[in-house]
Design a protein around this motif. Structure first.
Motif, PDB file in Angstrom:
ATOM      1  N   PRO A  62       5.419   7.642   2.966  1.00  0.00           N
ATOM      2  CA  PRO A  62       4.394   6.820   3.618  1.00  0.00           C
ATOM      3  C   PRO A  62       3.905   7.449   4.917  1.00  0.00           C
ATOM      4  O   PRO A  62       4.685   8.037   5.673  1.00  0.00           O
ATOM      5  CB  PRO A  62       5.132   5.499   3.886  1.00  0.00           C
ATOM      6  CG  PRO A  62       6.257   5.468   2.909  1.00  0.00           C
ATOM      7  CD  PRO A  62       6.683   6.902   2.753  1.00  0.00           C
ATOM      8  N   LEU A  63       2.603   7.317   5.166  1.00  0.00           N
ATOM      9  CA  LEU A  63       1.994   7.796   6.394  1.00  0.00           C
ATOM     10  C   LEU A  63       1.577   6.605   7.250  1.00  0.00           C
ATOM     11  O   LEU A  63       1.445   5.487   6.747  1.00  0.00           O
ATOM     12  CB  LEU A  63       0.781   8.670   6.083  1.00  0.00           C
ATOM     13  CG  LEU A  63       1.031   9.946   5.272  1.00  0.00           C
ATOM     14  CD1 LEU A  63      -0.297  10.639   4.939  1.00  0.00           C
ATOM     15  CD2 LEU A  63       1.941  10.900   6.042  1.00  0.00           C
ATOM     16  N   GLY A  64       1.338   6.861   8.516  1.00  0.00           N
ATOM     17  CA  GLY A  64       0.954   5.792   9.426  1.00  0.00           C
ATOM     18  C   GLY A  64      -0.551   5.588   9.487  1.00  0.00           C
ATOM     19  O   GLY A  64      -1.332   6.328   8.886  1.00  0.00           O
ATOM     20  N   TYR A  65      -0.958   4.573  10.246  1.00  0.00           N
ATOM     21  CA  TYR A  65      -2.382   4.349  10.455  1.00  0.00           C
ATOM     22  C   TYR A  65      -2.989   5.586  11.107  1.00  0.00           C
ATOM     23  O   TYR A  65      -2.375   6.225  11.958  1.00  0.00           O
ATOM     24  CB  TYR A  65      -2.604   3.130  11.354  1.00  0.00           C
ATOM     25  CG  TYR A  65      -2.170   1.825  10.729  1.00  0.00           C
ATOM     26  CD1 TYR A  65      -2.731   1.386   9.535  1.00  0.00           C
ATOM     27  CD2 TYR A  65      -1.194   1.025  11.326  1.00  0.00           C
ATOM     28  CE1 TYR A  65      -2.340   0.189   8.952  1.00  0.00           C
ATOM     29  CE2 TYR A  65      -0.799  -0.176  10.749  1.00  0.00           C
ATOM     30  CZ  TYR A  65      -1.377  -0.579   9.560  1.00  0.00           C
ATOM     31  OH  TYR A  65      -0.981  -1.761   8.982  1.00  0.00           O
ATOM     32  N   GLY A  66      -4.190   5.930  10.674  1.00  0.00           N
ATOM     33  CA  GLY A  66      -4.883   7.077  11.240  1.00  0.00           C
ATOM     34  C   GLY A  66      -4.563   8.402  10.574  1.00  0.00           C
ATOM     35  O   GLY A  66      -5.164   9.414  10.915  1.00  0.00           O
ATOM     36  N   GLU A  67      -3.642   8.408   9.623  1.00  0.00           N
ATOM     37  CA  GLU A  67      -3.282   9.640   8.927  1.00  0.00           C
ATOM     38  C   GLU A  67      -3.895   9.631   7.533  1.00  0.00           C
ATOM     39  O   GLU A  67      -3.813   8.637   6.820  1.00  0.00           O
ATOM     40  CB  GLU A  67      -1.764   9.793   8.827  1.00  0.00           C
ATOM     41  CG  GLU A  67      -1.067   9.928  10.170  1.00  0.00           C
ATOM     42  CD  GLU A  67       0.432  10.157  10.014  1.00  0.00           C
ATOM     43  OE1 GLU A  67       0.862  11.323  10.040  1.00  0.00           O
ATOM     44  OE2 GLU A  67       1.165   9.163   9.849  1.00  0.00           O
ATOM     45  N   ASP A  77      -4.078 -10.015   1.500  1.00  0.00           N
ATOM     46  CA  ASP A  77      -3.267 -11.113   0.993  1.00  0.00           C
ATOM     47  C   ASP A  77      -3.061 -11.003  -0.514  1.00  0.00           C
ATOM     48  O   ASP A  77      -2.170 -11.634  -1.079  1.00  0.00           O
ATOM     49  CB  ASP A  77      -3.894 -12.463   1.346  1.00  0.00           C
ATOM     50  CG  ASP A  77      -5.353 -12.571   0.923  1.00  0.00           C
ATOM     51  OD1 ASP A  77      -6.079 -11.571   1.018  1.00  0.00           O
ATOM     52  OD2 ASP A  77      -5.776 -13.676   0.501  1.00  0.00           O
ATOM     53  N   HIS A  78      -3.861 -10.147  -1.156  1.00  0.00           N
ATOM     54  CA  HIS A  78      -3.726  -9.920  -2.599  1.00  0.00           C
ATOM     55  C   HIS A  78      -3.286  -8.491  -2.932  1.00  0.00           C
ATOM     56  O   HIS A  78      -2.617  -8.281  -3.938  1.00  0.00           O
ATOM     57  CB  HIS A  78      -5.052 -10.202  -3.307  1.00  0.00           C
ATOM     58  CG  HIS A  78      -5.504 -11.620  -3.200  1.00  0.00           C
ATOM     59  ND1 HIS A  78      -4.918 -12.653  -3.908  1.00  0.00           N
ATOM     60  CD2 HIS A  78      -6.480 -12.195  -2.450  1.00  0.00           C
ATOM     61  CE1 HIS A  78      -5.517 -13.788  -3.615  1.00  0.00           C
ATOM     62  NE2 HIS A  78      -6.466 -13.541  -2.720  1.00  0.00           N
ATOM     63  N   PHE A  79      -3.673  -7.539  -2.088  1.00  0.00           N
ATOM     64  CA  PHE A  79      -3.419  -6.124  -2.379  1.00  0.00           C
ATOM     65  C   PHE A  79      -2.816  -5.445  -1.149  1.00  0.00           C
ATOM     66  O   PHE A  79      -3.497  -5.314  -0.129  1.00  0.00           O
ATOM     67  CB  PHE A  79      -4.724  -5.419  -2.770  1.00  0.00           C
ATOM     68  CG  PHE A  79      -5.613  -6.242  -3.665  1.00  0.00           C
ATOM     69  CD1 PHE A  79      -5.241  -6.544  -4.962  1.00  0.00           C
ATOM     70  CD2 PHE A  79      -6.821  -6.745  -3.180  1.00  0.00           C
ATOM     71  CE1 PHE A  79      -6.059  -7.321  -5.778  1.00  0.00           C
ATOM     72  CE2 PHE A  79      -7.647  -7.514  -3.981  1.00  0.00           C
ATOM     73  CZ  PHE A  79      -7.267  -7.809  -5.282  1.00  0.00           C
ATOM     74  N   ILE A  80      -1.565  -5.025  -1.244  1.00  0.00           N
ATOM     75  CA  ILE A  80      -0.913  -4.377  -0.100  1.00  0.00           C
ATOM     76  C   ILE A  80      -1.228  -2.876  -0.148  1.00  0.00           C
ATOM     77  O   ILE A  80      -0.880  -2.203  -1.117  1.00  0.00           O
ATOM     78  CB  ILE A  80       0.605  -4.586  -0.128  1.00  0.00           C
ATOM     79  CG1 ILE A  80       0.947  -6.082  -0.112  1.00  0.00           C
ATOM     80  CG2 ILE A  80       1.265  -3.881   1.058  1.00  0.00           C
ATOM     81  CD1 ILE A  80       2.439  -6.362  -0.218  1.00  0.00           C
ATOM     82  N   PRO A  81      -1.875  -2.355   0.905  1.00  0.00           N
ATOM     83  CA  PRO A  81      -2.230  -0.942   0.908  1.00  0.00           C
ATOM     84  C   PRO A  81      -1.176  -0.067   1.598  1.00  0.00           C
ATOM     85  O   PRO A  81      -0.495  -0.503   2.525  1.00  0.00           O
ATOM     86  CB  PRO A  81      -3.531  -0.924   1.710  1.00  0.00           C
ATOM     87  CG  PRO A  81      -3.321  -2.010   2.740  1.00  0.00           C
ATOM     88  CD  PRO A  81      -2.473  -3.070   2.055  1.00  0.00           C
ATOM     89  N   GLU A  82      -1.062   1.148   1.120  1.00  0.00           N
ATOM     90  CA  GLU A  82      -0.291   2.187   1.790  1.00  0.00           C
ATOM     91  C   GLU A  82      -1.109   3.472   1.702  1.00  0.00           C
ATOM     92  O   GLU A  82      -1.960   3.630   0.826  1.00  0.00           O
ATOM     93  CB  GLU A  82       1.035   2.471   1.087  1.00  0.00           C
ATOM     94  CG  GLU A  82       2.013   1.342   0.946  1.00  0.00           C
ATOM     95  CD  GLU A  82       3.192   1.785   0.084  1.00  0.00           C
ATOM     96  OE1 GLU A  82       4.108   2.464   0.586  1.00  0.00           O
ATOM     97  OE2 GLU A  82       3.166   1.457  -1.123  1.00  0.00           O
ATOM     98  N   VAL A  83      -0.814   4.411   2.583  1.00  0.00           N
ATOM     99  CA  VAL A  83      -1.296   5.780   2.435  1.00  0.00           C
ATOM    100  C   VAL A  83      -0.075   6.674   2.434  1.00  0.00           C
ATOM    101  O   VAL A  83       0.798   6.538   3.303  1.00  0.00           O
ATOM    102  CB  VAL A  83      -2.277   6.162   3.566  1.00  0.00           C
ATOM    103  CG1 VAL A  83      -2.444   7.662   3.646  1.00  0.00           C
ATOM    104  CG2 VAL A  83      -3.633   5.517   3.332  1.00  0.00           C
ATOM    105  N   VAL A  84       0.010   7.567   1.438  1.00  0.00           N
ATOM    106  CA  VAL A  84       1.177   8.440   1.323  1.00  0.00           C
ATOM    107  C   VAL A  84       0.745   9.895   1.343  1.00  0.00           C
ATOM    108  O   VAL A  84      -0.393  10.234   0.984  1.00  0.00           O
ATOM    109  CB  VAL A  84       1.988   8.154   0.039  1.00  0.00           C
ATOM    110  CG1 VAL A  84       2.472   6.705   0.011  1.00  0.00           C
ATOM    111  CG2 VAL A  84       1.179   8.474  -1.225  1.00  0.00           C
ATOM    112  N   ASP A  85       1.661  10.744   1.763  1.00  0.00           N
ATOM    113  CA  ASP A  85       1.426  12.187   1.753  1.00  0.00           C
ATOM    114  C   ASP A  85       1.251  12.647   0.302  1.00  0.00           C
ATOM    115  O   ASP A  85       2.048  12.295  -0.567  1.00  0.00           O
ATOM    116  CB  ASP A  85       2.614  12.903   2.403  1.00  0.00           C
ATOM    117  CG  ASP A  85       2.390  14.394   2.530  1.00  0.00           C
ATOM    118  OD1 ASP A  85       2.564  15.093   1.516  1.00  0.00           O
ATOM    119  OD2 ASP A  85       2.065  14.862   3.628  1.00  0.00           O
ATOM    120  N   THR A  86       0.224  13.433   0.034  1.00  0.00           N
ATOM    121  CA  THR A  86      -0.068  13.825  -1.350  1.00  0.00           C
ATOM    122  C   THR A  86       0.986  14.752  -1.935  1.00  0.00           C
ATOM    123  O   THR A  86       1.094  14.865  -3.157  1.00  0.00           O
ATOM    124  CB  THR A  86      -1.442  14.517  -1.443  1.00  0.00           C
ATOM    125  OG1 THR A  86      -1.489  15.599  -0.508  1.00  0.00           O
ATOM    126  CG2 THR A  86      -2.565  13.540  -1.143  1.00  0.00           C
TER     127      THR A  86
END
Length: 432
Positions: A273-278, A259-268
């Motif tokens: 953007p990558l999906g959950y589990g990546e 609710d304060h920090f929106i997370p993402e995971v991205v390809d280095t």
């Protein structure tokens, strides 16, 4: 026990709707109040109205640590200095530090998320928490301090260092929790052993450990030596400090306070953007901060996000323990290496201590890696054959894990410098 059940157990639709509303408000604010972001968005042909909900997050520009340094000290603040009631700065290793500011509301938010962190670890108002993180410009000490007071726990603000005093207060004040770096926790364990103090005679039941990467094997070592539950917490000053995410007592990933920090995971490499589990680089957007809102901050930490509901009942996305950073990565003869890989190997070998140093050099245009390993005094023998056998055993284990040749140097206990803050694991002597 959950600190803020209505938020921490909100369904995914509710979380995303809240994030979207706050994201739109944040983008509007930074566009009009922060020249850096206005220029970045204009370069991309973006206006605030183009960001309508959480699904538009990917359109926004990234922010890096260099951006903060280039706008040193207050160039990214979105409020006048008259509204900034505190500043902190990163511990930084070279160059200018990254400076962060807080309004009164920001400090309230910070206390809230740290209160959630401590509650995740099982800490309640009857606890006495010994805070051995440094106080000052570093966010660790004061961040955990105010969150502890919000929970209602008794705070013992000893700060870092002074190990003899740490142990005395653990005994005399009957501390039930300790907050420090994991490497310092092991340092404390050694000191207790040297003084002949059985950890089970202390009241410490849980440790709140962060500020440096550490492995599952290191967790086992800490829990075994100190007879406590070791909880991993995550934070960085640019986002808020401690309180960005935390393990709960299930120790199954760190709950991100979305609710304060929106997370993402991205390809280095591509930054897509990558999906959950990546696995990829962790990126955060802050959506409630006033003084220093940050869009898509590249943390350089490598992790995996997962959205399954935890056994504790919290519904927020969890991140796996960060055991490496893309900028801590060593490239040796074309192989990507993280110090944590070597730490994990050494903690599987009973003859070694959990203290090591990596010496990287370039000799005749060839990168070399020498690993200094402390050997338990019981096994440090004058018999050359025994030491040679142990050296070969450790060398083989490290080379199997890394896929490159290394030189292992066995050293006696206490040879490698101890740290009361972040442990120094690498000496890179290359001129690249």
């Amino acid at each position: 026990m959950i600190w803020n059940e209505s938020i921490e157990c909100m369904n995914r639709e509710g979380i995303r709707a809240l994030q979207g509303k706050r994201l739109v408000e944040t983008v509007e604010r930074v566009y009009h109040n922060v020249k850096f972001y206005r220029n970045k968005m204009q370069d991309l042909g973006l206006e605030p109205g183009d960001i309508k909900d959480i699904d538009d997050l990917y359109k926004l520009p990234f922010t890096t640590k260099d951006d903060l340094r280039e706008n040193y000290p207050f160039g990214l603040f979105s409020v006048p200095m008259s509204e900034v009631v505190r500043v902190h700065a990163s511990s930084g290793t070279t160059g200018k530090p990254t400076v962060v500011g807080y309004t009164r509301k920001d400090l309230s938010t910070w206390s809230e998320v740290v209160a959630r962190t401590l509650t995740c670890a099982g800490i309640q108002k009857h606890d006495r928490i010994q805070i051995a993180y440094g106080y000052g410009l570093f966010t660790g000490g004061l961040g955990v301090h105010y969150g502890s007071e919000k929970v209602g726990a008794t705070v013992i603000p000893i700060s870092g260092g002074n190990t003899a005093k740490q142990i005395q207060l653990m005994q005399d004040f009957e501390s039930t929790a300790i907050a420090c770096t994991p490497s310092y926790a092991l340092y404390l364990a050694e000191a207790l052993e040297e003084q002949g103090i059985d950890p089970e005679t202390l009241n410490i039941k849980v440790g709140i450990f962060g500020a440096e990467p550490w492995t599952e094997n290191m967790r086992k070592e800490i829990e075994s030596k100190l007879k406590i539950k070791a909880i991993d917490i995550y934070g960085l000053s640019e986002i808020i400090g401690p309180g960005v995410s935390s393990e709960c007592e299930a120790q199954d990933g760190l709950h991100i306070f979305e609710d304060h920090f929106i997370p993402e995971v991205v390809d280095t490499n591509t930054l897509n953007p990558l999906g959950y589990g990546e696995k990829g680089e962790l990126v955060f957007t802050t959506v409630t901060k006033e003084a220093l809102p940050i869009l898509r901050y590249r943390t350089r930490d490598l992790t995996i996000l997962k959205d399954e509901v935890c056994s504790c009942g919290r519904t927020m996305v969890r991140m796996e323990k960060c055991t490496g950073r893309s900028d801590d990565m060593l490239i040796i003869r074309g192989v990507n290496i993280f110090p944590s890989q070597i730490e994990s190997v050494l903690l599987e070998i009973s003859e070694t201590k959990p203290h090591y140093l990596l010496i990287v050099e370039r000799i005749n245009n060839l990168d070399t890696l020498e690993v200094w390993v402390e050997v338990d005094g019981v096994f440090f023998s004058d018999e050359i054959k025994k030491l040679e056998f142990l050296t070969k055993k450790i060398t083989h284990a490290i080379e199997s894990a890394l896929g490159i040749g290394v030189k292992v140097k066995l050293v006696e206990p206490k040879t490698i410098e101890r740290s009361e803050g972040k442990a120094k694991r690498v000496v890179d002597k290359r001129i690249i």
